[in-house]
Motif scaffolding. Structure first.
Motif, PDB file in Angstrom:
ATOM      1  N   VAL A  72       0.851  -0.912   0.297  1.00 19.24           N
ATOM      2  CA  VAL A  72      -0.416   0.151   0.054  1.00 19.24           C
ATOM      3  C   VAL A  72       0.846   1.170   0.050  1.00 19.24           C
ATOM      4  O   VAL A  72       0.917   1.736  -1.007  1.00 19.24           O
ATOM      5  N   TYR A 102       2.772   2.684  -3.643  1.00 19.99           N
ATOM      6  CA  TYR A 102       2.403   4.274  -3.762  1.00 19.99           C
ATOM      7  C   TYR A 102       3.398   5.057  -3.947  1.00 19.99           C
ATOM      8  O   TYR A 102       3.783   6.071  -4.637  1.00 19.99           O
ATOM      9  N   ALA A 138       5.013   4.620  -7.089  1.00 22.99           N
ATOM     10  CA  ALA A 138       4.589   4.547  -8.384  1.00 22.99           C
ATOM     11  C   ALA A 138       4.395   6.322  -8.094  1.00 22.99           C
ATOM     12  O   ALA A 138       4.547   7.154  -9.128  1.00 22.99           O
ATOM     13  N   GLY A 149       2.481   5.213 -13.534  1.00 21.60           N
ATOM     14  CA  GLY A 149       1.961   5.488 -12.313  1.00 21.60           C
ATOM     15  C   GLY A 149       1.343   4.165 -11.053  1.00 21.60           C
ATOM     16  O   GLY A 149       1.595   3.230 -10.828  1.00 21.60           O
ATOM     17  N   VAL A 150       0.320   4.251 -11.763  1.00 20.73           N
ATOM     18  CA  VAL A 150      -0.845   3.411 -12.580  1.00 20.73           C
ATOM     19  C   VAL A 150      -0.781   2.078 -12.661  1.00 20.73           C
ATOM     20  O   VAL A 150      -0.727   1.518 -11.830  1.00 20.73           O
ATOM     21  N   ALA A 151      -0.241   1.797 -13.393  1.00 22.84           N
ATOM     22  CA  ALA A 151       0.479   0.169 -13.260  1.00 22.84           C
ATOM     23  C   ALA A 151       1.812  -0.285 -13.010  1.00 22.84           C
ATOM     24  O   ALA A 151       1.926  -0.665 -11.580  1.00 22.84           O
ATOM     25  N   HIS A 153       2.209   1.038  -9.478  1.00 21.09           N
ATOM     26  CA  HIS A 153       1.246   0.938  -8.251  1.00 21.09           C
ATOM     27  C   HIS A 153       0.818  -0.638  -8.399  1.00 21.09           C
ATOM     28  O   HIS A 153       1.391  -2.158  -7.413  1.00 21.09           O
ATOM     29  N   ALA A 154       0.255  -1.125  -9.385  1.00 23.62           N
ATOM     30  CA  ALA A 154      -0.361  -2.740  -9.315  1.00 23.62           C
ATOM     31  C   ALA A 154       1.050  -3.802  -9.547  1.00 23.62           C
ATOM     32  O   ALA A 154       1.051  -4.739  -8.816  1.00 23.62           O
ATOM     33  N   ALA A 176       2.647  -4.526  -6.290  1.00 22.09           N
ATOM     34  CA  ALA A 176       1.588  -4.940  -5.000  1.00 22.09           C
ATOM     35  C   ALA A 176       2.553  -6.595  -5.363  1.00 22.09           C
ATOM     36  O   ALA A 176       2.184  -7.040  -4.856  1.00 22.09           O
TER      37      ALA A 176
END
Lengths: 113, 530
Positions: free
Chosen positions: A32, A36, A39, A65-67, A69-70, A73
């Motif tokens: 988390v 973040y 990202a 950045g969205v990719a 973060h995924a 994780a």
């Protein structure tokens, strides 16, 4: 001390009593918060270094950045131990931080905003 | 190592899906409804409905708005789906964050007098910013859950190595195995859609989620980025010298010609009646995937073309296309129907995943002889979300017909009523814990409300199916028909569940005896999928 033991906790499917729970908590924090941070760091690094118009670089950085973060994780929970999970995030963060600082320095002549 | 990876991903899939599941179900279902946002709004304010094709001229509305909003305004033009003109403008002291809104009759420019309602906007807002909290908090919570969804999708793909076979596999009436099959089927059936809608959903909110890139790239100019990308620059100052506003219809035609015939979506006028007036015509969603800004700017007095604005770079097109794909406003009726069905599959994916977790845990609980707090909580939330939310959404539409038109704060009471019904169903779910009765009752309620809606509509509105079907008014008939069909589906589920009252109990016992005791619960998912 506590953290030291927790970081050595191995795979999330191995039974390890309450240390398993601590290991999972450490990984959740990595996914988390660490994810973040990585990202946003990559969004900034790309925004200031990509060789395109700055609005384009900013947009590209944020979408990446969205990719990131995924992917972070997924990495965090695939890693063999909680310590390796954090370590991997750090290894990825170092070049991104260097890119961000370099880009910032090139643009403004200053390292800090 | 490879098995270890798959096991880790099965664990991650289970927990990221479960913990965000209830909010994700609500986001998916209300987002699904939002594909018909203008149609829902039209239905909910049907006394103001204007039948027939859109009026060709925007002039009556622009004239009326120039009087109402002398500082300038933005007008969303009617099109094949929205039959009225929706306008908004800034006004100091106005409610809703300084914005005033108006709905206009395209033929006369007069304000449309209809009942006060949020319409389809309620579901749309709920699906990305929740309710009863600041929009900012809601958006962060939804974004967090969307990221969990994205992680659940990726880890789910890793877990199910037989994606192609899962597509064709369904073994009904086999308890847990049937739920796994159903979950894998709806997930793989529309997998590209699920991945696309989740990723693009995060892209629509990324400016809020990761703002530092634009702050660092635009030092000392916090609005620079959005001005460049979204054209939110101030429209200059009024000169103080009066001058009549140029007729707008020729400008709309000229802009459309520049776009190769694509129609304008909205028109923004600043300082109408002043010598410094400016008219900005923005391209609509028709005929392009991307919703990136494509504007033609005219002088508001002479009508001379000043500029065509909008980024044309690859990055802007990529961003615009992701945004446009998420909204799906480019889609015609058939493609829209496919989007709608895919989104329903996405809702079912989340719902079956939630049920699957409870079914597995219940088998473990049946063996252990007691039901833990966690399982009880999940079962209550599952019932109140999967059966309760559709019932509450149908109740929202019913309330729109039942609340008196003159009620003070009417639009808010529709919303409050929605949450009261939903809250009551949550209580009901808690009281009916552990049995099928709760599911039967809530599905039956949702079915009754859904099937009853066209009847209620016939009693309270001039635009009921008896009128809209012969007249071919699908914009209004569609809602009655879709809600009734979904109501029939949920009512059918209630009947099926009620008939099979005793069968599943036997099944559960049998399955529990058959389960290999050495396998920890988190691994069964991956195993059963193989």
């Amino acid at each position: 001390m506590t953290v030291g033991v927790a970081l050595r906790v191995r795979g999330i499917n191995e039974s390890g009593g309450r240390w398993r729970a601590v290991g999972i908590a450490v990984r959740v924090a990595a996914a988390v918060l660490g994810g973040y941070a990585l990202a946003t760091l990559s969004s900034v690094a790309l925004a200031v270094t990509l060789p395109m118009a700055r609005a384009d670089a900013v947009l590209t950085g944020m979408m990446a950045g969205v990719a990131v973060h995924a992917a972070s994780a997924i990495w965090v929970f695939a890693a063999r131990s909680a310590a390796r999970a954090w370590g991997g995030l750090l290894v990825a963060a170092l070049p991104l931080a260097a890119m961000a600082l370099l880009g910032q320095w090139q643009a403004t002549g200053r390292i800090l905003p | 190592m490879k098995t270890g990876f798959r096991q880790s991903m099965a664990w991650l899939h289970t927990w990221s899906g479960l913990l965000a599941g209830w909010i994700l179900f609500a986001v998916f279902l209300t987002g699904t409804a939002s594909y018909f946002r203008p149609e829902i709004t039209a239905w909910m304010r049907s006394e103001a409905y204007r039948a027939g094709p859109p009026t060709p001229s925007a002039q009556p509305m622009v004239d009326a708005l120039a009087r109402m909003a002398p500082g300038g305004f933005t007008l969303l033009l009617p099109d094949g789906r929205e039959t009225l003109g929706n306008a908004y403008w800034r006004e100091s002291g106005a409610g809703r964050r300084g914005f005033r809104e108006a709905i206009l009759d395209p033929a006369t420019g007069e304000l449309v007098a209809g009942r006060e309602t949020r319409g389809g906007e309620f579901f749309f807002r709920l699906h990305f910013q929740l309710h009863y909290m600041s929009p900012l908090w809601g958006r962060w919570i939804v974004s967090f859950c969307a990221m969990m969804m994205l992680v659940a999708i990726i880890s789910g793909i890793v877990t199910h190595k037989r994606i192609f076979a899962d597509f064709f596999t369904f073994r009904p009436r086999k308890g847990q195995r049937s739920w796994i099959d159903a979950h894998a089927a709806v997930a793989t059936l529309a997998l590209p859609y699920h991945a696309m809608i989740t990723f693009t959903g995060l892209v629509t909110l990324m400016l809020m989620l990761m703002p530092w890139g634009m702050q660092v790239a635009y030092p000392g100019d916090p609005r620079g980025f959005s001005n460049e990308v979204f054209g939110r620059a101030a429209a200059g100052r009024p000169s103080g010298r009066p001058a009549p506003l140029v007729p707008v219809d020729p400008l709309l035609a000229e802009a459309s010609r520049i776009w190769g015939g694509a129609p304008a979506g909205r028109i923004a006028v600043s300082h109408p009646g002043d010598a410094a007036a400016r008219v900005e015509v923005l391209r609509g969603p028709e005929g392009r995937l991307s919703n990136q800004r494509d504007a033609v700017i005219f002088d508001g007095v002479t009508g001379a073309l000043i500029a065509r604005e909008g980024m044309t770079s690859g990055a802007a097109a990529t961003h615009g296309t992701m945004y446009g794909l998420h909204l799906g406003r480019f889609a015609g009726p058939v493609l829209r129907a496919l989007f709608f069905l895919s989104a329903l599959a996405g809702t079912a994916m989340v719902g079956t995943g939630l049920v699957l977790w409870a079914v597995k845990e219940r088998q473990a609980a049946a063996k252990a002889g007691r039901i833990g707090f966690g399982l009880g909580l999940v079962e209550v939330l599952n019932l109140a979300t999967i059966a309760g939310l559709p019932a509450a959404m149908a109740a929202f539409l019913c309330l729109n017909r039942l609340l008196p038109a003159g009620l003070a704060g009417r639009a808010d009471w529709e919303v409050n009523g929605f949450f009261m019904v939903w809250g009551t169903l949550l209580l009901h779910a808690a009281l009916r814990l552990g049995g099928r009765r709760g599911w039967v009752e809530q599905f039956a309620l949702a079915g009754l409300l859904g099937l009853g809606l066209p009847v209620l509509n016939a009693l309270t509105s001039p635009w009921h199916l008896g009128v809209t079907l012969p007249a071919g008014e699908w914009r209004l008939a569609g809602l009655d028909l879709i809600v009734a069909a979904l109501g029939a589906l949920l009512g059918g589920a209630a009947i099926l569940l009620a008939r099979r009252q005793d069968l599943p109990a036997r099944k559960v016992r049998k399955m529990a005896h058959g389960a290999a005791p050495a396998v920890p619960p988190t691994m069964r998912h991956g195993q059963a999928a193989e």
